[in-house]
Design a protein around this motif. Structure first.
Motif, PDB file in Angstrom:
ATOM      1  N   SER A 188      46.986  28.199  32.326  1.00 14.79           N
ATOM      2  CA  SER A 188      47.108  29.660  31.891  1.00 14.79           C
ATOM      3  C   SER A 188      45.604  30.148  31.895  1.00 14.79           C
ATOM      4  O   SER A 188      45.680  31.057  31.052  1.00 14.79           O
ATOM      5  N   CYS A 189      44.775  29.782  32.467  1.00 16.66           N
ATOM      6  CA  CYS A 189      43.382  30.161  32.590  1.00 16.66           C
ATOM      7  C   CYS A 189      42.932  30.329  33.977  1.00 16.66           C
ATOM      8  O   CYS A 189      42.899  29.336  34.503  1.00 16.66           O
ATOM      9  N   CYS A 190      42.408  31.339  34.135  1.00 16.59           N
ATOM     10  CA  CYS A 190      41.384  31.708  35.538  1.00 16.59           C
ATOM     11  C   CYS A 190      40.262  32.714  35.246  1.00 16.59           C
ATOM     12  O   CYS A 190      40.693  33.220  34.170  1.00 16.59           O
ATOM     13  N   PHE A 191      39.082  32.495  35.862  1.00 19.53           N
ATOM     14  CA  PHE A 191      38.298  33.675  35.907  1.00 19.53           C
ATOM     15  C   PHE A 191      38.657  34.783  36.596  1.00 19.53           C
ATOM     16  O   PHE A 191      38.410  36.028  36.217  1.00 19.53           O
ATOM     17  N   ALA A 192      39.152  34.552  37.774  1.00 19.98           N
ATOM     18  CA  ALA A 192      39.619  35.811  38.692  1.00 19.98           C
ATOM     19  C   ALA A 192      40.680  35.416  39.559  1.00 19.98           C
ATOM     20  O   ALA A 192      40.775  34.242  39.960  1.00 19.98           O
ATOM     21  N   GLN A 193      41.608  36.199  40.031  1.00 19.45           N
ATOM     22  CA  GLN A 193      42.692  35.599  41.095  1.00 19.45           C
ATOM     23  C   GLN A 193      43.199  37.097  41.743  1.00 19.45           C
ATOM     24  O   GLN A 193      42.999  38.051  41.196  1.00 19.45           O
ATOM     25  N   SER A 194      43.418  36.715  43.001  1.00 19.75           N
ATOM     26  CA  SER A 194      44.105  37.715  43.938  1.00 19.75           C
ATOM     27  C   SER A 194      45.514  36.984  44.153  1.00 19.75           C
ATOM     28  O   SER A 194      45.568  35.898  44.935  1.00 19.75           O
TER      29      SER A 194
ATOM     30  N   PHE B  27      48.129  34.972  32.362  1.00 13.88           N
ATOM     31  CA  PHE B  27      46.706  34.782  32.416  1.00 13.88           C
ATOM     32  C   PHE B  27      46.080  35.952  31.646  1.00 13.88           C
ATOM     33  O   PHE B  27      45.378  36.828  32.237  1.00 13.88           O
ATOM     34  N   PRO B  28      46.277  35.760  30.511  1.00 11.65           N
ATOM     35  CA  PRO B  28      45.694  36.970  29.417  1.00 11.65           C
ATOM     36  C   PRO B  28      44.059  36.923  29.597  1.00 11.65           C
ATOM     37  O   PRO B  28      43.428  35.703  29.525  1.00 11.65           O
ATOM     38  N   GLY B  29      43.429  38.019  29.787  1.00 10.91           N
ATOM     39  CA  GLY B  29      41.956  38.192  29.791  1.00 10.91           C
ATOM     40  C   GLY B  29      41.265  37.745  31.166  1.00 10.91           C
ATOM     41  O   GLY B  29      40.012  37.891  31.438  1.00 10.91           O
ATOM     42  N   SER B  30      42.098  37.562  31.994  1.00 15.35           N
ATOM     43  CA  SER B  30      41.602  37.227  33.630  1.00 15.35           C
ATOM     44  C   SER B  30      41.589  38.248  34.445  1.00 15.35           C
ATOM     45  O   SER B  30      42.593  39.243  34.317  1.00 15.35           O
ATOM     46  N   PHE B  31      40.740  38.782  35.243  1.00 15.25           N
ATOM     47  CA  PHE B  31      40.503  39.363  36.326  1.00 15.25           C
ATOM     48  C   PHE B  31      41.641  39.236  37.627  1.00 15.25           C
ATOM     49  O   PHE B  31      41.449  38.392  38.293  1.00 15.25           O
TER      50      PHE B  31
ATOM     51  N   GLU C 173      52.007  47.208  39.683  1.00 13.59           N
ATOM     52  CA  GLU C 173      52.080  47.064  38.232  1.00 13.59           C
ATOM     53  C   GLU C 173      53.069  45.966  37.671  1.00 13.59           C
ATOM     54  O   GLU C 173      52.563  45.636  36.700  1.00 13.59           O
ATOM     55  N   MET C 174      54.089  45.900  38.135  1.00 17.83           N
ATOM     56  CA  MET C 174      54.901  45.094  37.699  1.00 17.83           C
ATOM     57  C   MET C 174      54.193  43.817  37.777  1.00 17.83           C
ATOM     58  O   MET C 174      54.452  42.730  36.767  1.00 17.83           O
ATOM     59  N   LEU C 175      53.806  43.240  38.941  1.00 16.88           N
ATOM     60  CA  LEU C 175      53.106  41.857  39.072  1.00 16.88           C
ATOM     61  C   LEU C 175      52.000  41.878  38.329  1.00 16.88           C
ATOM     62  O   LEU C 175      51.679  40.864  37.854  1.00 16.88           O
ATOM     63  N   GLN C 176      51.196  42.845  38.131  1.00 16.36           N
ATOM     64  CA  GLN C 176      50.076  43.009  37.054  1.00 16.36           C
ATOM     65  C   GLN C 176      50.456  42.390  35.991  1.00 16.36           C
ATOM     66  O   GLN C 176      49.912  41.687  35.281  1.00 16.36           O
ATOM     67  N   HIS C 177      51.403  43.142  35.405  1.00 18.49           N
ATOM     68  CA  HIS C 177      51.998  42.844  34.102  1.00 18.49           C
ATOM     69  C   HIS C 177      52.327  41.427  33.888  1.00 18.49           C
ATOM     70  O   HIS C 177      51.959  40.833  32.858  1.00 18.49           O
ATOM     71  N   TYR C 178      53.055  40.772  34.802  1.00 20.65           N
ATOM     72  CA  TYR C 178      53.513  39.505  34.837  1.00 20.65           C
ATOM     73  C   TYR C 178      52.224  38.426  34.788  1.00 20.65           C
ATOM     74  O   TYR C 178      52.062  37.828  34.005  1.00 20.65           O
ATOM     75  N   LEU C 179      51.304  38.854  35.613  1.00 18.17           N
ATOM     76  CA  LEU C 179      49.877  38.074  35.657  1.00 18.17           C
ATOM     77  C   LEU C 179      49.359  38.062  34.430  1.00 18.17           C
ATOM     78  O   LEU C 179      48.599  37.123  33.859  1.00 18.17           O
ATOM     79  N   HIS C 180      49.231  39.209  33.811  1.00 21.48           N
ATOM     80  CA  HIS C 180      48.537  39.426  32.393  1.00 21.48           C
ATOM     81  C   HIS C 180      49.289  38.692  31.405  1.00 21.48           C
ATOM     82  O   HIS C 180      48.676  37.924  30.455  1.00 21.48           O
ATOM     83  N   THR C 181      50.551  38.329  31.304  1.00 21.06           N
ATOM     84  CA  THR C 181      51.403  37.727  30.515  1.00 21.06           C
ATOM     85  C   THR C 181      51.119  36.307  30.481  1.00 21.06           C
ATOM     86  O   THR C 181      50.536  35.527  29.679  1.00 21.06           O
TER      87      THR C 181
END
Length: 460
Positions: free
Chosen positions: A285-291, A333-337, A323-331
């Motif tokens: 549940s943690c990463c520094f950055a991801q694509s 991986f909070p705080g990750s770019f 935006e949907m996928l971004q919202h899902y990723l933020h859930t």
């Protein structure tokens, strides 16, 4: 060893021109080919005569005469005649580019080609400054654990390859279905809806090629806003030049489901696998950055009639699929770019792609409640395409991988394997590479104790 120049105008091609690897000609139908051994056995597209350079000093296979040590590979690119021929071939293709984004370098990590790749990336870095160099290090899904020398050579080549390839590349990613890159063997990576034979390169290369084809979408599309350099820079800040690849092949979804419904079905865990290791499959549940790229799913929202009186999912408020996928990723991986890309087009798995899929998949790679009857089986039931979720991450799991390699090497007396160094590698250079590997691993420490940093306390 494979190096491809990546052109901006080639990005319209479905498979990304020379930058993406795909398995080639194997017999059609669900059966495996009877005698596939070499990479050229998969090839479906004729190669340009100037795109192949044959190394005649070493044999491809056998008990002797193989390119088995890092320094052997390096020495090949120290021959002025070889370098001149390589540069001539590079210039030929580069001059054909309308807009050169950069290069993709695919090479073995476990043998002497790691040294070849290291020198090639150094040459590209020096001659094409400012261009992207994305390097992918490949290892077999299985290895010969019965031969101590072979196992230790594999460990040495892998560690040296990671250090040198990441040094001269914009981004470096190890890709493998092997359970471990270290000295201790582990079971290969598994996928819930794929039953593959890890001993067949035909199978493992198909999986990795499908992942690579998806991972490289962000800079291959005509609509892409950024280049290879921008893509790499978004992931590799703070010295984290190595990234990890994750993939869900196929991404589990039911036919007709909308994107919000599909993502909502995976709220507990992201259903992907690390293409590095099969061990410690705990929730990350943690990463520094991801694509992250999701392809082959329906982008539309469900209709209001289908929702009925059900509560409106949070993803329904998003304006676009990205935006949907971004919202899902933020859930998760909070705080990750995070950068997100959603592609309507699925991953093509028609023959010669191996048909090793679960009978629970439809021809379009979606899940069904039960497998079809025997009357529906056969060549016409071959899976034609699959949805895929894939990601590149600068992740703390890389601390475990890199520090594990460092510990494996530090715990052993490398002088016992003097034959590895007779090819030209100096002991001082090796020790320096070992320190660089340790420094690289420390870039991925989080300080929260979940990245394996406590395992650093080894005694000499």
């Amino acid at each position: 060893m494979y190096a491809g120049a990546f052109r901006g105008d080639a990005a319209c091609d479905r498979k990304g021109g020379p930058g993406a690897a795909v398995p080639g000609a194997a017999p059609a139908g669900p059966q495996d080919p009877p005698s596939v051994r070499l990479w050229s056995d998969y090839l479906n597209v004729p190669l340009h005569p100037r795109s192949v350079h044959v190394i005649r000093q070493y044999l491809h296979d056998g008990d002797c005469g193989c390119l088995e040590a890092f320094a052997q590979g390096e020495s090949l690119l120290q021959d002025p005649a070889c370098v001149e021929e390589l540069e001539d071939r590079l210039h030929f293709f580069v001059e054909e580019c309308d807009y050169l984004q950069g290069f993709q370098v695919l090479c073995d990590l476990h043998n002497g080609f790691s040294g070849v790749g290291a020198k090639v990336t150094e040459l590209l870095h020096d001659e094409y400054s400012g261009k992207g160099i994305l390097s992918w290090g490949l290892t077999p899904a299985t290895s010969d654990v019965g031969d101590p020398q072979s196992s230790f050579y594999r460990l040495l080549n892998t560690a040296l390859g990671i250090v040198h390839l990441s040094q001269h590349s914009s981004l470096f990613c190890p890709l493998s279905l092997s359970g471990s890159l270290g000295i201790r063997p582990r079971p290969p990576v598994t996928f819930p809806y794929i039953k593959y034979d890890a001993s067949l390169n035909y199978h493992s290369s198909a999986i990795l090629a499908a992942a690579l084809d998806t991972l490289t979408v962000p800079y291959r599309l005509c609509s892409s806003q950024g280049s290879m350099v921008h893509f790499a820079d978004s992931l590799t800040f703070s010295g984290r030049k190595v990234v990890a690849a994750w993939a869900s092949l196929p991404f589990p979804a039911f036919p007709g489901s909308s994107l919000p419904e599909i993502l909502s079905a995976h709220q507990q865990d992201v259903p992907w696998k690390l293409l590095l290791s099969s061990w410690r499959e705990q929730k990350v549940s943690c990463c520094f950055a991801q694509s992250v790229v999701l392809r082959g799913v329906c982008k539309e929202r469900p209709s209001s009639s289908s929702l009925g009186q059900q509560p409106r999912p949070p993803l329904q408020g998003c304006e676009s699929p990205e935006e949907m996928l971004q919202h899902y990723l933020h859930t998760h991986f909070p705080g990750s770019f995070s950068t997100a890309h959603v592609l309507q087009q699925p991953c093509d798995t028609r023959p010669p792609f191996p048909q090793f899929f679960s009978p629970l998949l439809t021809r379009q790679g979606f899940l069904q409640d039960k497998a079809p009857g025997h009357s529906s089986a056969g060549p016409n039931r071959a899976v034609q395409s699959i949805p895929v979720l894939a990601a590149l991450q600068a992740s703390p799991v890389l601390h475990q991988l890199l520090s594990g390699l460092w510990r494996d090497l530090r715990a052993r007396n490398v002088r016992r394997w003097s034959s590895f160094f007779t090819a030209g590698l100096e002991q001082d250079d090796f020790q320096q590479a070992l320190e660089e590997l340790k420094t690289l691993s420390q870039c991925y420490e989080t300080g929260f104790g979940g990245d394996g940093s406590e395992e650093e306390a080894d005694s000499d």
